[in-house]
Structures are given as structure tokens and as C-alpha cells.
Scaffold this motif. Structure first.
Motif, PDB file in Angstrom:
ATOM      1  N   MET A   1     -11.163  42.818  22.860  1.00 16.51           N
ATOM      2  CA  MET A   1     -11.785  43.343  21.642  1.00 16.51           C
ATOM      3  C   MET A   1     -11.505  44.841  21.512  1.00 16.51           C
ATOM      4  SD  MET A   1     -15.607  42.615  20.424  1.00 16.51           S
ATOM      5  CE  MET A   1     -16.307  43.337  18.980  1.00 16.51           C
ATOM      6  N   ARG A   2     -11.240  45.250  20.276  1.00 19.91           N
ATOM      7  CA  ARG A   2     -10.902  46.664  20.029  1.00 19.91           C
ATOM      8  C   ARG A   2     -12.157  47.537  20.035  1.00 19.91           C
ATOM      9  NH1 ARG A   2      -5.867  46.052  17.119  1.00 19.91           N
ATOM     10  NH2 ARG A   2      -6.082  48.021  16.013  1.00 19.91           N
ATOM     11  N   ASP A   5     -14.016  47.946  16.731  1.00 21.97           N
ATOM     12  CA  ASP A   5     -14.753  46.741  16.341  1.00 21.97           C
ATOM     13  C   ASP A   5     -16.030  46.608  17.154  1.00 21.97           C
ATOM     14  OD1 ASP A   5     -12.904  46.003  14.422  1.00 21.97           O
ATOM     15  OD2 ASP A   5     -11.644  44.974  15.886  1.00 21.97           O
ATOM     16  N   LEU A   9     -19.569  46.282  15.406  1.00 19.25           N
ATOM     17  CA  LEU A   9     -20.484  45.155  15.607  1.00 19.25           C
ATOM     18  C   LEU A   9     -21.812  45.633  16.176  1.00 19.25           C
ATOM     19  CD1 LEU A   9     -18.645  42.020  17.050  1.00 19.25           C
ATOM     20  CD2 LEU A   9     -19.863  42.273  14.886  1.00 19.25           C
ATOM     21  N   GLY A 316     -15.327  32.162  21.599  1.00 17.89           N
ATOM     22  CA  GLY A 316     -14.364  32.608  22.594  1.00 17.89           C
ATOM     23  C   GLY A 316     -14.602  34.007  23.117  1.00 17.89           C
ATOM     24  N   ALA A 317     -15.840  34.544  22.920  1.00 15.98           N
ATOM     25  CA  ALA A 317     -16.126  35.877  23.455  1.00 15.98           C
ATOM     26  C   ALA A 317     -16.280  35.786  24.965  1.00 15.98           C
ATOM     27  CB  ALA A 317     -17.399  36.435  22.830  1.00 15.98           C
ATOM     28  N   ASP A 318     -15.557  36.647  25.679  1.00 18.03           N
ATOM     29  CA  ASP A 318     -15.689  36.727  27.126  1.00 18.03           C
ATOM     30  C   ASP A 318     -17.078  37.293  27.452  1.00 18.03           C
ATOM     31  OD1 ASP A 318     -13.489  36.829  29.557  1.00 18.03           O
ATOM     32  OD2 ASP A 318     -15.227  38.145  29.894  1.00 18.03           O
ATOM     33  N   LYS A 320     -17.792  39.527  29.363  1.00 17.57           N
ATOM     34  CA  LYS A 320     -17.675  40.998  29.411  1.00 17.57           C
ATOM     35  C   LYS A 320     -17.820  41.611  28.023  1.00 17.57           C
ATOM     36  CE  LYS A 320     -14.466  41.260  33.273  1.00 17.57           C
ATOM     37  NZ  LYS A 320     -13.007  41.214  33.451  1.00 17.57           N
ATOM     38  N   VAL A 321     -17.296  40.899  27.019  1.00 19.42           N
ATOM     39  CA  VAL A 321     -17.398  41.415  25.650  1.00 19.42           C
ATOM     40  C   VAL A 321     -18.867  41.450  25.223  1.00 19.42           C
ATOM     41  CG1 VAL A 321     -16.913  40.871  23.238  1.00 19.42           C
ATOM     42  CG2 VAL A 321     -15.086  40.751  24.950  1.00 19.42           C
TER      43      VAL A 321
ATOM     44  N   ALA B  89     -13.157  31.126  28.295  1.00 18.49           N
ATOM     45  CA  ALA B  89     -13.413  31.843  27.043  1.00 18.49           C
ATOM     46  C   ALA B  89     -12.104  32.045  26.284  1.00 18.49           C
ATOM     47  CB  ALA B  89     -14.090  33.180  27.326  1.00 18.49           C
ATOM     48  N   ARG B  92     -11.138  28.812  24.620  1.00 18.47           N
ATOM     49  CA  ARG B  92     -11.984  28.582  23.439  1.00 18.47           C
ATOM     50  C   ARG B  92     -11.539  29.460  22.285  1.00 18.47           C
ATOM     51  NH1 ARG B  92     -16.381  28.497  26.861  1.00 18.47           N
ATOM     52  NH2 ARG B  92     -16.903  30.656  26.394  1.00 18.47           N
ATOM     53  N   SER B  93     -11.219  30.710  22.619  1.00 13.76           N
ATOM     54  CA  SER B  93     -10.842  31.649  21.570  1.00 13.76           C
ATOM     55  C   SER B  93      -9.594  31.189  20.817  1.00 13.76           C
ATOM     56  CB  SER B  93     -10.625  33.023  22.202  1.00 13.76           C
ATOM     57  OG  SER B  93      -9.957  33.878  21.318  1.00 13.76           O
ATOM     58  N   VAL B 120     -11.897  39.322  15.480  1.00 12.53           N
ATOM     59  CA  VAL B 120     -12.430  40.583  16.014  1.00 12.53           C
ATOM     60  C   VAL B 120     -12.609  40.455  17.520  1.00 12.53           C
ATOM     61  CG1 VAL B 120     -14.479  42.059  16.081  1.00 12.53           C
ATOM     62  CG2 VAL B 120     -13.535  41.331  13.876  1.00 12.53           C
ATOM     63  N   LEU B 121     -13.217  39.328  17.940  1.00 14.56           N
ATOM     64  CA  LEU B 121     -13.459  39.124  19.375  1.00 14.56           C
ATOM     65  C   LEU B 121     -12.149  39.014  20.138  1.00 14.56           C
ATOM     66  CD1 LEU B 121     -16.400  36.568  19.115  1.00 14.56           C
ATOM     67  CD2 LEU B 121     -16.542  38.952  19.851  1.00 14.56           C
ATOM     68  N   GLY B 123      -9.457  40.597  19.391  1.00 14.34           N
ATOM     69  CA  GLY B 123      -8.741  41.870  19.358  1.00 14.34           C
ATOM     70  C   GLY B 123      -7.538  41.883  18.441  1.00 14.34           C
TER      71      GLY B 123
END
Ligand SMILES: Nc1ncnc2c1ncn2[C@@H]1O[C@H](COP(=O)(O)OP(=O)(O)OP(=O)(O)O)[C@@H](O)[C@H]1O
Ligand SMILES: [Mg+2]
Lengths: 403, 237
Positions: A1-2, A5, A9, A316-318, A320-321, B89, B92-93, B120-121, B123
Motif C-alpha cells: 500500500m502506498r 493512500d 484512509l 486482500g489487506a495484509d 501489516k497494512v 492475503a 486473496r488480493s 488501494v490496498l 498499491g
């Protein structure tokens, strides 16, 4: 993730619950503002005191009668008779010290001064002509004490500005006779206003020849001998020479204390810096309280946004994110609070300076930096537990919560 | 057992002897028992069965939101049961899209922002995102609602936003748990129609439903009962 962003968020989430955000920002701001204002106060006090000391005159070496209590217990002193007082002859002997530029004996007592039916209590300082140059005094009217033999009790006086105003108002003063105690004394001059001083305020003093003061108070001892070294680098020499001469005159006994202005200043400086630090530390407790509030706010945020966290995981968010998102939000609350608190604190310090113009109430740089750093660190530290909780949530159970 | 879409090729999804047991204090609930299932790329599959039979549990396993207690899950030929949470993850993404009964839109984000969320998630650069959000909005016929928040949209529109969000990363498989459960019949049919059109473009579609009529539209129906697969039928073309 940037990074952008992430900030977007996180800030969106913070703005999304305005009351919660406002409360934690406010708590943090109050903590930081408290540190800024209180250290401004503490450091202002320190600078105020140091300025006052500096206005005593420069390169000063001060001789006090008696052994300094901070010198430690000396068994040699314990068995000798009571220490000898300082005399005018002691002071005169110090002229021999090569590192000494000028000196003035000082004998002090309180008395009544009256003129034309007006009467007031005053501090009478008995000294010599050199006192004026030594203390960097300026004259408003007339002359200072005459350069004469120290043993002559010439009945003349120099008035402080306040005394002059209270006794004479707008009337002519030089040449007038005033009564000090039971003596009639001629006013020869008036000092220019000095302003607030430490301990003695010269504006409220009357200065007379040392012999006159000693006669008035029926004593032959001195309160102080004020010595000015030739320059800054010779202060220590002057102190040693003064000690040597006086010791020789007192039968080898060191029954006097010689302090240098530098040493006094350094002591006050240390004392007041420590005081400012202590005040800052107390104020920092409110930062910890703010940190705990941020932790609670973030825990509530996590539980209110459980379904959203589940969704982010499904998208799909890790972990860590998710950790990063909640930490960023906590850090943002802390930063916003720190910035707001800094501004509030500076406004408060400005208000202090307006209310007490003589008081240089500026928050020291280290305190401001420490407050903001502490705010950030507490924000991150207390934000960590809620953020980890969020990152570890079970996605299926989280999604099961109604959004 | 049903055949894969392309006989001989490795299936997109292969479940082997999957067990999933929930523990509630002393009690054990066997949500899935000995489930083996192959699903080929591009299939349209409906999972049916009574309430509590394990349909959602199966779908969550397929979507890597849950882990089996035993058995193996091969996704695109790779054993994903042993992957770390980070690797799961990532899968899934990129490869899996979810559609939920209760939409799960983020209330403070606009339709366009909700659709952009997976990118966004992941990147993906903003310029790229804007273009793909535009295409996704057009595909679900909601271009004029891009700036609306979920509470300004009808149920059907919300689900179409959710579908656009689930497909914007172009996943290999779309998992939908009761996607029409909160919608009336006509709106629901519109949503199913949209999912079917995506399937016709090649996306594997797995729908959990109670609705027999909706299930009957799928080419393949898998029936679950008491945590076991009790039926697997392919509708004659
Ligand atoms: N987190 C959980 N903890 C304990 N038991 C669970 C959990 N999730 C599911 N179960 C149990 O597993 C079984 C299967 O649940 P699942 O949600 O998969 O059923 P379902 O077929 O989706 O039902 P429905 O049609 O009502 O949605 C049920 O008996 C349920 O009670
Ligand atoms: Mg279910």
C-alpha cells in the motif's frame, strides 16, 4: 500500500468519527500546551533571576563574614572562638590585591528617614565612593558620596529614586537636610531608578558613608565587602588573593566566605533548570493520560469498525497494512494534538509575557521538542495495542458483525 | 463427480478430504466433513443446502478467510493450506473476489472509493485506479453514482458497487454468499444477471444460495448437508 493512500484512509477514518477524534486531539493538545506553558514559566523564572544577578555588576567577588555552611564541617573551626567580623580595615587591606580593580565595604541597617513631616522606614547602606562604579549605578541628580577618608562620617546621603519621590515629590532635593534616625544629613544626590533587584532594591535605599552608617548602628563590622576583579579571567585570582590577605589578617583562620558571582549564577542556573525540568516532567504526566485516552479511542474505533477490518482482510489487506492503518490513525491524532498544543502553549506563553512584561516567559527549545516527541511516542505506543488487536482479528468472525 | 470445464487440465480449485470443526467449549461442531471437490476455471456453480449445513464455511475456506483442520486445498495447482497469512492475503488480493449478503461497503467512502479500495490496498497507482474504477462503474451501470455514499444508494445499487469492487482486481474466482439475500426478487435477479454476465466473460462464479430458482440457473449445483457434499449435478446444456 502506498504511503499517501495510507494517510488518506487513516485520516478519512479519523474524520469519520469527529467527536472521538476531537476529544483525543484535545487531550493531547492540553498535555503539550501544559508542558510548553509551564516550562516557559520555569525558564522565564530562571532567566529573570540570572538577569537580576547580572545587573548587580560584573566580575564581582563578594566577601561575607563567617565560614560558609556549605564548606563542610571543619573540626579546626569548631574549637576556635567565634569568628572575627569583617572590618573597614579588612576592606582597605584588599586594595593590595593586584587582581582587584575596585572594592567597596558595605554596612547595612534599617532606620527611619524623615523630611518635612514625612517619615518612612528605609534600608541604609553605608559604603564608599567606589560603590557606584562597582554596582554600575547612574545618578539622576547631584553627586555620589565624596571620595574621602573611609573613617570620616561625613553627614551626607544619596537617595534611591523611590525614596526621593515619596519624601520630596517634585521638590528640589539636592542640598536639603533630611533626618535619618537621630542625625541630620544633607542630601547630595539621587540615584537613577534601577528597577526591581534581588533582595535589596536600590530604589528604596539610602546610601551614606560607611563610617556614618557604622556610627548610626553603633557597630564596627561590615555586612559585605564587594570586590570587582580586573576582568573576567581574573575573578578566581582575585578570590584567592582576597582570601589570602584576609586569612593573614585574621590570624591564619579562614573565618570568612568569598563567593564569586559566577559561582552563584551557576548554582541558581542549575537549581532553576532542574526546577523547570521537574515542572516539565509533571506536565508530561498529562501526556501519558492523553496517550491512554488515545488507546481507548482506538480500541473503540477497532470494535466499531470490526466489520470493516474483516472486509479489508477479505479484499486482500495484509495484517501489516491493517496494523499500519490503525497506527497511522493514532499517530495522526497525536500529531494533530501536539501541533495544536504547541500553538496553544505559545499563545499561553505570549499571554504570560503580556501580563508580566519583566518576565521572559519563553518555552525553551528542548522542552518544546521533548513535548512533541513524547506526544508522538505515546500516541504510537498506546496506539500499538489496539492496532495489533485489529491486525489479528479473525476475518470470518469480523465479517459476521453487522457494519 | 462433475468434470472440470477443460478435461485433463488441472482444476482451478481442488479440495481434498477437507475437515473443519468448530469448538464451542466442550462441544465440537463438525461444519465440514470429508469434503472433496474440483472446480474448473470458468465454471458457474451454486452451493445449496439447509441452514447450518456448512455452505458459508465452505465458501470462507475457498476464499482463504478460514483454514481447514485437515485435508488439502489446491488453488491454481498450489497447496494454499500451508501458506503464511501474508501469502494468503496476497492470493486473496489478486485472485479472489468476495460478494456478501450485507454488501459490506465502507459507509464513509463513495461508490468510486469503495470500488478503488482493493487497488488501494494492493498499491496500484492512482491514475491506473481511476481508469479501472471508471470501467468497473460502467460495467455495473453506475457511472452517474460514482460520488454517492452507500447510504445514498438503493440495495441493488449497493450490491452492484460491491460486485464492481469484487471484480476490479480481475480475480480468477468470484465468491458470493447469498448475494441476493437482502434484495427483493426483481432486484436480486438483476444482480444475478450481472454476475452471470461476468461468468460469461470467463470469471469462475461460485454462489451460495437458499433460493432454489436462483440455484437452478447455475450450470452446476453442489448440495451440502450436515457438512458433507450430498449432491453434485450438472444441468444439461
Ligand atoms: N465461528 C463458529 N463457531 C462455532 N460454530 C460455527 C462457527 N461458524 C459456523 N459454525 C457452525 O458450523 C455450522 C455451519 O455453519 P455455516 O455458517 O457454514 O452454515 P450455512 O450453511 O452457511 O448456514 P446459513 O444458510 O444459515 O447461512 C453451523 O452448525 C454453525 O453453527
Ligand atoms: Mg451461511
Amino acid at each position: 500500500m502506498r504511503g499517501v493512500d495510507l494517510l488518506g484512509l487513516a485520516s478519512g477514518a479519523a474524520v469519520g468519527s469527529p467527536l472521538r477524534t476531537a476529544l483525543s486531539v484535545l487531550a493531547m493538545a492540553i498535555g503539550v500546551a501544559a508542558v510548553v506553558v509551564l516550562t516557559a514559566l520555569g525558564d522565564g523564572a530562571r532567566r529573570y533571576v540570572l538577569d537580576r544577578f547580572a545587573s548587580l555588576g560584573s566580575n564581582l567577588v563578594i566577601v561575607l563574614p563567617g565560614r560558609s555552611s556549605t564548606g563542610g564541617f571543619n573540626p579546626a573551626n569548631a574549637i576556635t572562638s567565634t569568628p572575627r567580623d569583617l572590618s573597614v580595615l579588612d576592606a582597605a587591606a584588599l586594595r593590595r590585591a593586584p587582581a582587584v580593580l575596585r572594592l567597596a565595604p558595605l554596612s547595612v541597617g534599617t532606620s527611619e528617614i524623615s523630611y518635612g513631616g514625612r517619615l518612612r522606614e528605609t534600608v541604609v547602606a553605608g559604603t564608599t565612593a567606589e560603590f557606584m562604579a562597582l554596582r554600575r549605578f547612574a545618578l539622576a541628580e547631584g553627586r555620589f558620596l565624596p571620595e574621602s577618608d573611609w573613617s570620616r562620617a561625613t553627614p551626607v546621603a544619596v537617595l534611591g529614586a523611590t525614596i526621593r519621590a515619596e519624601l520630596f515629590g517634585n521638590r528640589e532635593v539636592v542640598g536639603e537636610l533630611v533626618r535619618i534616625g537621630d542625625r541630620r544629613v544633607r542630601v547630595v544626590g539621587v540615584l537613577a531608578p534601577v528597577g526591581q533587584g534581588l533582595g535589596m532594591n536600590p530604589d528604596e535605599n539610602v546610601i551614606v558613608p560607611v563610617a556614618l552608617a557604622q556610627a548610626m548602628f553603633n557597630t564596627n563590622t561590615l555586612f559585605r565587602i564587594m570586590v570587582e576583579a580586573r576582568d573576567r579571567s581574573r575573578i578566581e585570582d582575585a578570590k584567592q588573593q582576597v582570601l589570602e590577605i584576609l586569612r593573614a589578617r585574621h590570624g591564619g583562620e579562614e573565618d570568612m566566605t568569598v563567593i564569586t558571582q559566577d559561582a552563584v549564577l551557576a548554582t541558581f542556573d542549575r537549581l532553576l533548570t532542574a526546577l523547570t525540568g521537574a515542572v516539565a516532567a509533571i506536565a508530561a504526566i498529562s501526556l501519558a493520560v492523553a496517550g491512554i485516552l488515545i488507546m481507548n479511542v482506538m480500541l473503540v474505533a477497532v470494535s466499531q469498525r470490526t466489520a470493516e477490518i474483516g472486509l479489508l482482510k477479505a479484499l486482500g489487506a495484509d495484517p501489516k497494512v491493517i496494523l499500519g492503518l490503525f497506527l497511522t490513525e493514532a499517530a495522526m491524532l497525536a500529531v494533530a494534538g501536539a501541533v495544536l498544543g504547541y500553538l496553544l502553549g505559545q499563545v499561553g506563553a505570549f499571554g504570560l509575557r503580556l501580563a508580566f512584561p519583566v518576565f521572559p516567559a519563553f518555552a525553551p527549545g528542548w522542552a518544546v521538542l521533548a513535548a512533541i516527541t513524547t506526544a508522538l511516542v505515546t500516541g504510537l505506543l498506546f496506539g500499538l495495542a489496539p492496532a495489533r488487536h485489529a491486525a489479528r482479528l479473525d476475518a470470518v468472525i469480523a465479517l459476521g458483525r453487522r457494519p | 463427480m462433475a468434470e472440470s470445464a477443460e478435461p485433463g487440465a488441472a482444476p482451478l480449485i481442488a479440495l481434498r478430504a477437507i475437515e473443519r470443526t468448530f469448538r464451542l467449549g466442550e462441544d465440537k461442531v463438525a461444519a465440514l466433513t470429508g469434503v472433496s471437490l474440483d472446480i474448473g476455471a470458468g465454471e458457474y456453480l451454486a452451493v445449496v443446502g439447509p441452514s447450518g449445513s456448512g455452505k458459508s464455511t465452505l465458501l470462507n475456506l475457498l476464499g482463504l478467510l478460514d483454514r481447514p483442520d485437515a485435508g488439502h486445498y489446491l488453488f491454481e495447482g498450489r497447496d494454499v493450506t500451508t501458506l503464511s497469512v501474508h501469502e494468503q492475503a496476497a492470493v486473496r488480493s489478486r485472485r479472489i473476489g468476495f460478494v456478501f449478503q450485507s454488501f459490506h461497503l465502507v459507509p464513509r467512502l463513495t461508490a468510486a472509493e469503495n470500488i478503488a479500495l482493493p487497488m488501494v490496498l494492493a498499491g496500484i497507482a492512482p491514475a491506473d485506479r481511476a481508469r479501472r474504477v471508471g470501467e468497473a462503474l460502467a460495467a455495473v451501470a453506475l457511472t452517474d453514482r460514482a460520488g454517492h455514499r452507500p447510504d445514498q444508494l438503493s440495495g441493488g445499487q449497493r450490491q452492484r458497487v460491491a460486485i464492481a469492487r469484487a471484480t476490479v482486481m480481475q480475480p480468477a474466482v468470484l465468491l458470493a454468499d447469498e448475494p441476493t439475500g437482502n434484495l427483493d426478487r426483481t432486484t436480486g435477479e438483476g444482480v444475478i444477471g450481472l454476475l452471470e454476465s461476468l461468468n460469461r466473460l470467463g470469471m469462475t462464479l461460485i454462489v451460495v444460495t437458499h433460493d432454489a430458482a436462483l440455484a437452478a440457473r447455475a450450470r452446476r449445483q453442489v448440495s451440502v448437508s450436515d457438512g458433507r457434499i450430498v449432491g453434485d449435478r450438472i444441468r444439461a446444456a
